[in-house]
Design a protein around this motif. Structure first.
Motif, PDB file in Angstrom:
ATOM      1  N   VAL A  97      -2.617  51.973 137.525  1.00 35.01           N
ATOM      2  CA  VAL A  97      -1.968  51.541 138.773  1.00 35.01           C
ATOM      3  C   VAL A  97      -1.220  50.229 138.559  1.00 35.01           C
ATOM      4  O   VAL A  97      -0.113  50.031 139.085  1.00 35.01           O
ATOM      5  N   SER A  98      -1.804  49.326 137.763  1.00 38.22           N
ATOM      6  CA  SER A  98      -1.137  48.038 137.503  1.00 38.22           C
ATOM      7  C   SER A  98       0.201  48.259 136.819  1.00 38.22           C
ATOM      8  O   SER A  98       1.194  47.594 137.139  1.00 38.22           O
ATOM      9  N   LEU A  99       0.246  49.201 135.860  1.00 39.36           N
ATOM     10  CA  LEU A  99       1.497  49.468 135.167  1.00 39.36           C
ATOM     11  C   LEU A  99       2.517  50.097 136.113  1.00 39.36           C
ATOM     12  O   LEU A  99       3.718  49.805 136.028  1.00 39.36           O
ATOM     13  N   ILE A 100       2.035  50.961 137.028  1.00 41.40           N
ATOM     14  CA  ILE A 100       2.950  51.591 137.989  1.00 41.40           C
ATOM     15  C   ILE A 100       3.580  50.551 138.905  1.00 41.40           C
ATOM     16  O   ILE A 100       4.759  50.645 139.281  1.00 41.40           O
ATOM     17  N   GLN A 101       2.818  49.525 139.234  1.00 42.08           N
ATOM     18  CA  GLN A 101       3.312  48.513 140.174  1.00 42.08           C
ATOM     19  C   GLN A 101       4.517  47.746 139.631  1.00 42.08           C
ATOM     20  O   GLN A 101       5.294  47.174 140.398  1.00 42.08           O
ATOM     21  N   PHE A 102       4.670  47.727 138.312  1.00 44.97           N
ATOM     22  CA  PHE A 102       5.828  47.035 137.730  1.00 44.97           C
ATOM     23  C   PHE A 102       7.133  47.726 138.076  1.00 44.97           C
ATOM     24  O   PHE A 102       8.207  47.163 137.851  1.00 44.97           O
ATOM     25  N   LEU A 103       7.064  48.950 138.602  1.00 46.55           N
ATOM     26  CA  LEU A 103       8.291  49.640 138.996  1.00 46.55           C
ATOM     27  C   LEU A 103       9.024  48.888 140.101  1.00 46.55           C
ATOM     28  O   LEU A 103      10.231  49.078 140.284  1.00 46.55           O
ATOM     29  N   GLU A 104       8.304  48.073 140.857  1.00 46.99           N
ATOM     30  CA  GLU A 104       8.921  47.315 141.950  1.00 46.99           C
ATOM     31  C   GLU A 104       9.190  45.871 141.574  1.00 46.99           C
ATOM     32  O   GLU A 104       9.494  45.049 142.447  1.00 46.99           O
ATOM     33  N   ALA A 105       9.105  45.555 140.276  1.00 52.09           N
ATOM     34  CA  ALA A 105       9.376  44.178 139.851  1.00 52.09           C
ATOM     35  C   ALA A 105      10.825  43.816 140.145  1.00 52.09           C
ATOM     36  O   ALA A 105      11.729  44.623 139.931  1.00 52.09           O
ATOM     37  N   PRO A 106      11.082  42.614 140.619  1.00 55.89           N
ATOM     38  CA  PRO A 106      12.467  42.217 140.923  1.00 55.89           C
ATOM     39  C   PRO A 106      13.308  41.967 139.669  1.00 55.89           C
ATOM     40  O   PRO A 106      14.522  42.005 139.723  1.00 55.89           O
ATOM     41  N   GLN A 107      12.641  41.736 138.531  1.00 55.84           N
ATOM     42  CA  GLN A 107      13.369  41.471 137.292  1.00 55.84           C
ATOM     43  C   GLN A 107      13.794  42.806 136.668  1.00 55.84           C
ATOM     44  O   GLN A 107      12.943  43.653 136.361  1.00 55.84           O
ATOM     45  N   PRO A 108      15.097  43.002 136.449  1.00 56.44           N
ATOM     46  CA  PRO A 108      15.574  44.295 135.922  1.00 56.44           C
ATOM     47  C   PRO A 108      14.946  44.678 134.582  1.00 56.44           C
ATOM     48  O   PRO A 108      14.572  45.824 134.376  1.00 56.44           O
ATOM     49  N   ASP A 109      14.847  43.698 133.645  1.00 58.14           N
ATOM     50  CA  ASP A 109      14.310  44.046 132.331  1.00 58.14           C
ATOM     51  C   ASP A 109      12.854  44.467 132.396  1.00 58.14           C
ATOM     52  O   ASP A 109      12.412  45.377 131.687  1.00 58.14           O
ATOM     53  N   LEU A 110      12.107  43.837 133.299  1.00 60.45           N
ATOM     54  CA  LEU A 110      10.704  44.196 133.482  1.00 60.45           C
ATOM     55  C   LEU A 110      10.585  45.594 134.076  1.00 60.45           C
ATOM     56  O   LEU A 110       9.757  46.411 133.651  1.00 60.45           O
ATOM     57  N   ARG A 111      11.425  45.875 135.051  1.00 58.23           N
ATOM     58  CA  ARG A 111      11.387  47.189 135.718  1.00 58.23           C
ATOM     59  C   ARG A 111      11.796  48.304 134.742  1.00 58.23           C
ATOM     60  O   ARG A 111      11.151  49.346 134.670  1.00 58.23           O
ATOM     61  N   VAL A 112      12.854  48.064 133.986  1.00 56.89           N
ATOM     62  CA  VAL A 112      13.331  49.082 133.052  1.00 56.89           C
ATOM     63  C   VAL A 112      12.274  49.371 131.981  1.00 56.89           C
ATOM     64  O   VAL A 112      12.015  50.532 131.636  1.00 56.89           O
ATOM     65  N   THR A 113      11.666  48.315 131.444  1.00 57.94           N
ATOM     66  CA  THR A 113      10.659  48.513 130.406  1.00 57.94           C
ATOM     67  C   THR A 113       9.455  49.273 130.933  1.00 57.94           C
ATOM     68  O   THR A 113       8.892  50.124 130.235  1.00 57.94           O
ATOM     69  N   SER A 114       9.057  48.972 132.170  1.00 56.45           N
ATOM     70  CA  SER A 114       7.909  49.692 132.745  1.00 56.45           C
ATOM     71  C   SER A 114       8.228  51.172 132.914  1.00 56.45           C
ATOM     72  O   SER A 114       7.371  52.035 132.693  1.00 56.45           O
ATOM     73  N   LEU A 141       6.918  57.439 128.503  1.00 59.42           N
ATOM     74  CA  LEU A 141       6.266  57.809 127.249  1.00 59.42           C
ATOM     75  C   LEU A 141       4.811  58.219 127.471  1.00 59.42           C
ATOM     76  O   LEU A 141       4.280  59.068 126.741  1.00 59.42           O
ATOM     77  N   LEU A 142       4.180  57.633 128.465  1.00 58.47           N
ATOM     78  CA  LEU A 142       2.776  57.970 128.756  1.00 58.47           C
ATOM     79  C   LEU A 142       2.644  59.257 129.548  1.00 58.47           C
ATOM     80  O   LEU A 142       1.596  59.918 129.505  1.00 58.47           O
ATOM     81  N   SER A 143       3.684  59.631 130.291  1.00 56.60           N
ATOM     82  CA  SER A 143       3.590  60.739 131.248  1.00 56.60           C
ATOM     83  C   SER A 143       3.188  62.076 130.634  1.00 56.60           C
ATOM     84  O   SER A 143       2.449  62.838 131.283  1.00 56.60           O
ATOM     85  N   PRO A 144       3.609  62.432 129.397  1.00 55.86           N
ATOM     86  CA  PRO A 144       3.129  63.718 128.864  1.00 55.86           C
ATOM     87  C   PRO A 144       1.627  63.752 128.628  1.00 55.86           C
ATOM     88  O   PRO A 144       1.037  64.827 128.570  1.00 55.86           O
ATOM     89  N   HIS A 145       0.995  62.570 128.514  1.00 59.57           N
ATOM     90  CA  HIS A 145      -0.423  62.502 128.184  1.00 59.57           C
ATOM     91  C   HIS A 145      -1.295  62.179 129.401  1.00 59.57           C
ATOM     92  O   HIS A 145      -2.509  62.383 129.345  1.00 59.57           O
ATOM     93  N   MET A 146      -0.720  61.666 130.454  1.00 58.32           N
ATOM     94  CA  MET A 146      -1.503  61.305 131.650  1.00 58.32           C
ATOM     95  C   MET A 146      -0.649  61.521 132.906  1.00 58.32           C
ATOM     96  O   MET A 146      -0.599  60.661 133.789  1.00 58.32           O
ATOM     97  N   ASN A 147      -0.025  62.708 132.969  1.00 62.08           N
ATOM     98  CA  ASN A 147       0.898  62.949 134.077  1.00 62.08           C
ATOM     99  C   ASN A 147       0.202  63.019 135.431  1.00 62.08           C
ATOM    100  O   ASN A 147       0.719  62.536 136.429  1.00 62.08           O
ATOM    101  N   GLN A 148      -0.995  63.598 135.476  1.00 62.56           N
ATOM    102  CA  GLN A 148      -1.682  63.702 136.762  1.00 62.56           C
ATOM    103  C   GLN A 148      -2.122  62.334 137.264  1.00 62.56           C
ATOM    104  O   GLN A 148      -2.025  62.040 138.456  1.00 62.56           O
ATOM    105  N   GLU A 149      -2.569  61.490 136.344  1.00 64.56           N
ATOM    106  CA  GLU A 149      -2.987  60.142 136.749  1.00 64.56           C
ATOM    107  C   GLU A 149      -1.789  59.350 137.281  1.00 64.56           C
ATOM    108  O   GLU A 149      -1.909  58.612 138.266  1.00 64.56           O
ATOM    109  N   LEU A 150      -0.648  59.508 136.645  1.00 66.55           N
ATOM    110  CA  LEU A 150       0.546  58.815 137.129  1.00 66.55           C
ATOM    111  C   LEU A 150       0.977  59.374 138.476  1.00 66.55           C
ATOM    112  O   LEU A 150       1.388  58.619 139.374  1.00 66.55           O
TER     113      LEU A 150
END
Length: 1041
Positions: free
Chosen positions: A685-702, A708-717
Motif C-alpha cells: 500500500v505504501s508503494l501504491i501511495q506514491f502514485l499521487e506524489a506531486p513530484q513527477p520523477d517520483l510518480r513515474v518511478t513508482s 514490474l511487480l504486477s505480474p507477480h502480485m497483481n491481486q494485491e495491487l
C-alpha cells in the motif's frame, strides 16, 4: 651423337675461362673506383693474381677437382662486383661517411676468397710444387690483407657520431669539418665553389633516400645543416655583399673591413689569433690547419705566405674587440632597419626580407634576441599574422626563433594576442599550420605561459583535433602532441582537454596524483561532458581510484568521487566495471549509516543515484555481497532497509531508491525474492501511495516499479487500488495527460496486468471513464498523433491499452459492460487490432477479447418469428405447402446476427484474421486465436454448420497441423477438442480421414495427453471408426495410400 665423357673437358675448360674473364672484368672495374682508390687498387692486384693462378691451372691442373672452389669463388666474386658497383655509383660524401664499412667489406670478401684458394686440393695440381707454393702464398696474403682507411677519414666519421653532438655545436668545428669533407671529396676551396658541394649534397640526399637508413638520414641532416649555416654566416661578411647593399636601407651599415676576414674561412673572425709572421686567422681554422700539416708530415707553414712558422698562436684581443663592436653596431642597425620596414607600411616582399634577416641575426648571436625585444619588435611581428600567407609563415618562424631558449622572449610573445597564432592553426596552408604548432610548442615549454595558451579560445581544441585528423604531416602532429604534453602541467588545461576528448591526462592525475589533485580531477570528471567511449575509458582507468576515494576520511574527496561515479555509471556497460571495483559496499554504507558518521542528504542522493544506475545497468550484481554479513541487494534485510529509508526520507532520495527497486524488480533472477520481501514488510500500500506524489520523477518511478511487480502480485495491487480510487484515477488520467508516452505506456502496462476477472476493479475503471479515454488514445495513435521521441513507446502503450480494454469483455452479463461493447463496436475494434501487426501481447489480448465477445453471440442473436400459415388475404395455406424459408440468418447462430449487436465473428469478418494467427511463432497467440475460433463449435451453436464455416475460412487444416505438432499441452487439448467436434460433420470427417497423420496425432493424444485430452481423442477416434471401411485403413495402414 657424342657421349657425356667426350663433352666434359670442353665444358670444364669453358667454366675456367668464364671465371678468368669475370676476374679480368672485376680488375678493370676496381681500378676505376675514385673514392678509396688505394684500397680498390689493392683489391684489383689481388684479383689479378687469382686470375693468373687459374690461367696456370687451366694449363696444368685437374679442372674437375677445382669445380667446387671455382663455384665458391664465383659467388664471392659476384659479391665483390656488387661492392665495386656500389662504390662506383654512390656519391663521394656518402662513401666518405661509410669508409669504415667499405674497408670492412673489402677485408671480409678478400679473406673469404683467400680461404677458398687454400682449399684447392694438392692433387688437382698434378705435383706442380711451384704452382702449389704460388697458390698457398696468395691464399695466405688474401687472408691477412688489410684495407686501411685514412686517418682524417676515420676522424671525420668518429666526429660525426651521435655521441659527439656537443662538439658539433661549435661553429668553428663545424666549419673545419665542412672544409675537411670538401677537400676529401675533391673540392679544394669551398668558398669559391659552394655549388660543387651543393651538387654533392644533392647526390648524397638521393643515396640516403634509397638506403632508408636512420643513421644515414641523421648524417645527411648534420652535414646539410653545417653547410646551410656556413652559407648563412658566409653571406653577410662577404665583401661583395657589403659593397652592394641588398636593400636600400642597408646603405647605412658600416662597410666590412678586409682585416676582419679570415683568409682560410673567408668569414668574419670571432676569435682572431696572430702568427709570428703577423698574419691573422680564425683560431679554430688555423689550429686545424697546423694539425693537418703535422698529421700529413708537412712542416707548419703559413697558409698565406708559405713561410715556415711556429704553431704557437697569440690572441688578437684588440682586433676581436673591434670586430665585436663593429658587428654589434651593424647588427643593431639591421634590427632597426627591420623595425622601420615593418612600421613604414612596406610591401610584403620587403617584410619577408626583413624577417629573414632578423632570423639570421638571432641565430648568429643570442644577444640579438634581447635587442629585438628591446626594440619592441615582438608585438609588431605578431601583428603581421594578419598579413598574407608568406608573411604569416615567416612571422611564425621568426617568433619561434626568438622564443627558442629565451624565457624573456617567450613571456613577451605570451603578452601579445595569442589568438592570432591559434587562428593560424586552422589555416589551409600546411606550412602555416606547421609554423603555428612549432611556435606553440616552443611557448608551451614555459610553465607560466601554459595557462595563457590554454585560455586562448580554440587552442587546445585545435591541437587535440590535429591528433585525430589522420594528417600526413607527421612532424606537425608530433609537435601538437608535445605541446599538449607541456600544457598538461596546468590543471585548467587538463580539464579543457578532457572536454575536447583528450581524457588521458585527467585520468592519469586522478589515479596517480596527490590527494588534492585527485579531488580536483574527480570534480572535473564529474562536470566534463563525456561521450560513451570517454565514459568507458574513464571507468576502466579510474574506477578503482574513485572507489578508493569513497573510503577517504575527507568528505570533499568522497563527494567529488561520488559525483564522478554518478557520471560514469550512466553508461550501462560500465556497470560490471564499477562492480568489480567494489562500488556497492561504500554506497550502501553511505546510504544507511546513522549517527556521527552520517553523510549529508545531498551525498545520500548521489549515492542512491549511482546505486540505481549500477543496478539498472544489466550488470551481474545479484550475487555480489554488499556488507560484511554477506547480504546481497536482494536479501530481505537490504530490501527492508530500502523500504524503511524510502518511508523516512525526502522526495529526491525516495525517487532514487525507488529506481533501485525498479532495477531489482527488473531482474528475473531475484524479482520473486523482492516480491516476497515487499510482502513481508507490508509495503504494498505504501508503494501504491506514491502514485499521487506531486513530484513527477517520483510518480513515474513508482508506476514503473508497480508495473514490474504486477505480474507477480497483481491481486494485491488490485486490492490496494480498491482501498481508494484516487490512485486508480491517477493512473487512468495519466493515460490522457501530456506526460511523456513512456510514462503512459508504463501506466497502461500496470493496469493491463491487474486481474482481468476482478469485476469490482473493472467497474471502478468504468466509473473513471477509462474505456472512452482508451479508445480515443487508440484513435490518436492510429492517426499518428505522436510527439518527437515517443515513437519507440507506441507499441508498449498500444499493447497496454488493448490489455485494459480486454477486461471489459470478461463480464458481459453486466448490462453496463454489454452496452459499452455494443456502443463502441468492440468486435470490429478488436478485429482491426488483430490485423494491425502489433505486439504478440496485443494480439493475444485482442483474440481473447473476441473469444469473450463471441461466447455471448448466441444469446444476443435474434430469431425471427415464423409467418402464420395464412395468405395475405386470410386464406389458409394447403397443409402440404411448406412455409417460405427465412433468409439472412447466421449459419452459426441460426438467427439474425451482426458484428456490433451480437458480436458475431462470422458477420464481423474476424475469421480470416484469427486463422492467420494459427501459424504464429508465439504459442500464446495461437492459443488465443484457437480459443476464439472454438466458440463457433460450442454446444449452444449448430456445430455441423460451424464446422463448415471454419472449413470455408481455411481453419481446419491449420488446426489439424496444430494437433500434430503438439507445441504445448494447451494447444493440443484445444485442437483435439475442435477436431472431435469437426468430425461430427460427416462430409468433413470423410475428407479428414484420408490423412493418416490425423489418426497418429489422435492416438498420441489418447496415449500421452492429460485426462481431458484423452477423453476428447477417444471420442474423435470413435467418430472416425463410424465411417464405412475406415477401420480397415487403420487396421492395415499399409493400404492407406
Amino acid at each position: 651423337m657424342m657421349d657425356d665423357d667426350m663433352m666434359q673437358p670442353p665444358m670444364a675448360e669453358s667454366a675456367t675461362q668464364f671465371l678468368v674473364d669475370k676476374l679480368a672484368e672485376a680488375v678493370r672495374a676496381a681500378t676505376k673506383v675514385v673514392v678509396e682508390h688505394d684500397n680498390f687498387q689493392i683489391l684489383a692486384d689481388l684479383l689479378d693474381s687469382i686470375k693468373q693462378v687459374f690461367i696456370d691451372l687451366e694449363d696444368g691442373g685437374d679442372i674437375f677437382q677445382l669445380e667446387a672452389p671455382m663455384r665458391t669463388l664465383e659467388e664471392d666474386l659476384d659479391e665483390t662486383q656488387e661492392l665495386i658497383a656500389y662504390c662506383t655509383n654512390r656519391s663521394r660524401i656518402y662513401l666518405l661517411l661509410h669508409c669504415r664499412e667499405i674497408s670492412a667489406q673489402l677485408e671480409d670478401v678478400s679473406r673469404r676468397m683467400g680461404r677458398t684458394l687454400s682449399s684447392i686440393p694438392s692433387s688437382s695440381l698434378h705435383g706442380d710444387d711451384q704452382l702449389k707454393a704460388l697458390v698457398d702464398d696468395l691464399a695466405l696474403e688474401m687472408q691477412e690483407v688489410q684495407f686501411p682507411y685514412k686517418d682524417n677519414e676515420a676522424r671525420l666519421c668518429q666526429t660525426l657520431e651521435p655521441e659527439n653532438n656537443g662538439i658539433l655545436g661549435n661553429v668553428g668545428v663545424q666549419q673545419a669539418i665542412l672544409m675537411d669533407i670538401a677537400r676529401t671529396v675533391g673540392i679544394e676551396d669551398l668558398s669559391r665553389n659552394p655549388t660543387a658541394f651543393r651538387n654533392e649534397l644533392d647526390l648524397l640526399r638521393k643515396d640516403v633516400e634509397d638506403s632508408k637508413n636512420a643513421n644515414d638520414m641523421r648524417l645527411f641532416g648534420v652535414v646539410s645543416s653545417m653547410f646551410d649555416k656556413w652559407l648563412q654566416s658566409n653571406e653577410q661578411p662577404s665583401q661583395s655583399e657589403e659593397t652592394h647593399a641588398v636593400h636600400p636601407f642597408h646603405k647605412r651599415l658600416e662597410p666590412l673591413y678586409e682585416a676582419f676576414v679570415c683568409p682560410l674561412t673567408k668569414q668574419v673572425m670571432q676569435d682572431p689569433v696572430t702568427l709570428e709572421n703577423g698574419q691573422t686567422y680564425e683560431r679554430v681554422a688555423i689550429e686545424r690547419w697546423f694539425k693537418e700539416c703535422k698529421e700529413n708530415g708537412r712542416p707548419t707553414l703559413c697558409p698565406m705566405t708559405g713561410q715556415k712558422v711556429d704553431s704557437t698562436v697569440k690572441s688578437s684581443l684588440a682586433l676581436r674587440n673591434t670586430i665585436e663592436e663593429w658587428t654589434a653596431r651593424n647588427e643593431q642597425a639591421r634590427i632597426e632597419i627591420v623595425k622601420q620596414i615593418i612600421t613604414s607600411g612596406s610591401s610584403d616582399d620587403d617584410i619577408v626580407f626583413g624577417l629573414t634577416d632578423l632570423q639570421t641575426l638571432c641565430r648568429k648571436n643570442r644577444m640579438n634576441k634581447h635587442r629585438v625585444r628591446q626594440e619592441g619588435l615582438i608585438p609588431l611581428i605578431v601583428d603581421l599574422l594578419k598579413n598574407g600567407e608568406e608573411v604569416r609563415c615567416l612571422a611564425l618562424s621568426t617568433l619561434r626563433v626568438l622564443a627558442e631558449d629565451d624565457e624573456d622572449n617567450k613571456e613577451a610573445i605570451g603578452a601579445t594576442n595569442l589568438s592570432r597564432v591559434v587562428k593560424c592553426l586552422s589555416r589551409e596552408l600546411t606550412r602555416e599550420r606547421e609554423g603555428a604548432v612549432y611556435l606553440l610548442y616552443e611557448l608551451s615549454k614555459s610553465y607560466s605561459l601554459c595557462n595563457k595558451i590554454g585560455a586562448t579560445n580554440g587552442a587546445i581544441l585545435i591541437l587535440v583535433g590535429m591528433l585525430s585528423s589522420n594528417s600526413e604531416d607527421v612532424a606537425a602532429v608530433e609537435h601538437a602532441e608535445l605541446a599538449l604534453a607541456n600544457l598538461e602541467r596546468c590543471d585548467n588545461n587538463v580539464k579543457q582537454m578532457a572536454e575536447n576528448g583528450r581524457l588521458q591526462p585527467l585520468l592519469k592525475r586522478l589515479v596517480e596524483g596527490p590527494d588534492e589533485v585527485r579531488i580536483e580531477m574527480a570534480e572535473d570528471l564529474s562536470l566534463v561532458p563525456l561521450t560513451a567511449e570517454d565514459k568507458t575509458r574513464a571507468a576502466q582507468r579510474a574506477a578503482y581510484a574513485l572507489v578508493e576515494m569513497l573510503g577517504s576520511s575527507n568528505p570533499v574527496a568522497r563527494a567529488s568521487a561520488l559525483k564522478a561515479l554518478r557520471s560514469l555509471s550512466t553508461l550501462p556497460s560500465n556497470g560490471n566495471v564499477l562492480l568489480e571495483a567494489g562500488v556497492l559496499s561504500p554506497l550502501m554504507r553511505d546510504l544507511f549509516v546513522v549517527g556521527a558518521n552520517q553523510v549529508p542528504t545531498k551525498l545520500k542522493e548521489i549515492s542512491a543515484t549511482v546505486l540505481a544506475n549500477v543496478v539498472g545497468s544489466g550488470a551481474n550484481w545479484e550475487s555480489v555481497p554488499v556488507d560484511k554479513d554477506g547480504n546481497t541487494l536482494a536479501s530481505e534485510h537490504i530490501v527492508h532497509s530500502f523500504l524503511h529509508l524510502i518511508s523516512n526520507t525526502g522526495p529526491a532520495i525516495e525517487a532514487k531508491l525507488l529506481q533501485v527497486l525498479v532495477g531489482l524488480a527488473s531482474s528475473t533472477q531475484v524479482v520473486a525474492k523482492v516480491v516476497q520481501h515487499i510482502r513481508s514488510a507490508g509495503a504494498t500500500v505504501s508503494l501504491i501511495q506514491f502514485l499521487e506524489a506531486p513530484q513527477p520523477d517520483l510518480r513515474v518511478t513508482s508506476v514503473k516499479l508497480l508495473m514490474l511487480l504486477s505480474p507477480h502480485m497483481n491481486q494485491e495491487l488490485a486490492d490496494g487500488l480498491r482501498v481508494t480510487t484516487r490512485q486508480l484515477g491517477t493512473l487512468i488520467k495519466l493515460l490522457a495527460s501530456d506526460s511523456p508516452m513512456e510514462e503512459q505506456a508504463v501506466a497502461a502496462g500496470l493496469l493491463a496486468n491487474l486481474p482481468m476477472r476482478d469485476i469490482q476493479l473493472t467497474r471502478a475503471m468504468l466509473d473513471e471513464g477509462a474505456p472512452t479515454l482508451l479508445i480515443k488514445r487508440l484513435d490518436d495513435l492510429k492517426r499518428g498523433v505522436v510527439r518527437v521521441g515517443d515513437r519507440k513507446h507506441i507499441a508498449p502503450f498500444q499493447t497496454g491499452i488493448v490489455g485494459i480494454l480486454a477486461r471489459f469483455t470478461c463480464a458481459l452479463d453486466d448490462p453496463r459492460f454489454l452496452d459499452l461493447a455494443i456502443d463502441n463496436n468492440f468486435v470490429e475494434l478488436f478485429t482491426s487490432l488483430l490485423q494491425s501487426a502489433g505486439s504478440d501481447e496485443l494480439q493475444i489480448s485482442a483474440a481473447l477479447s473476441l473469444e469473450n465477445l463471441s461466447v455471448k453471440s448466441k444469446q444476443l442473436s435474434e430469431f425471427p418469428e415464423v409467418p402464420p400459415r395464412g395468405g395475405m388475404w386470410g386464406f389458409c395455406l394447403s397443409p402440404f405447402q411448406k412455409p417460405a424459408p427465412v433468409v439472412g440468418l447466421c449459419p452459426v447462430h441460426s438467427g439474425v446476427c451482426s458484428a456490433r449487436g451480437t458480436f458475431c465473428l462470422f458477420k464481423a469478418n474476424a475469421l480470416l484474421p484469427l486463422v492467420s494467427c494459427l501459424d504464429h511463432r508465439n504459442p500464446g497467440v495461437v492459443e488465443a486465436a484457437i480459443g476464439a475460433l472454438s466458440t463457433l463449435l460450442m454446444d449452444t451453436v449448430d456445430i455441423e454448420r460451424g464446422s463448415q464455416v471454419l472449413q470455408n475460412a481455411g481453419a481446419i487444416s491449420p488446426i489439424l497441423v496444430i494437433m500434430q505438432e503438439h507445441r504445448t499441452e494447451v494447444l493440443r487439448q484445444r485442437a483435439v477438442w475442435m477436431v472431435e467436434r469437426v468430425l461430427r460433420n460427416g462430409d468433413l470427417a470423410r475428407q479428414i480421414s484420408g490423412d493418416p497423420h490425423v489418426h497418429t496425432a489422435l492416438v498420441d493424444a489418447f496415449r500421452y495427453g492429460n485426462s481431458s485430452a484423452k477423453q476428447l481423442a477417444e471420442k474423435a477416434l470413435k467418430h472416425l471408426n463410424k465411417i464405412p471401411n475406415f477401420s480397415g485403413v487403420f487396421q492395415a495402414p499399409s493400404r492407406a495410400g
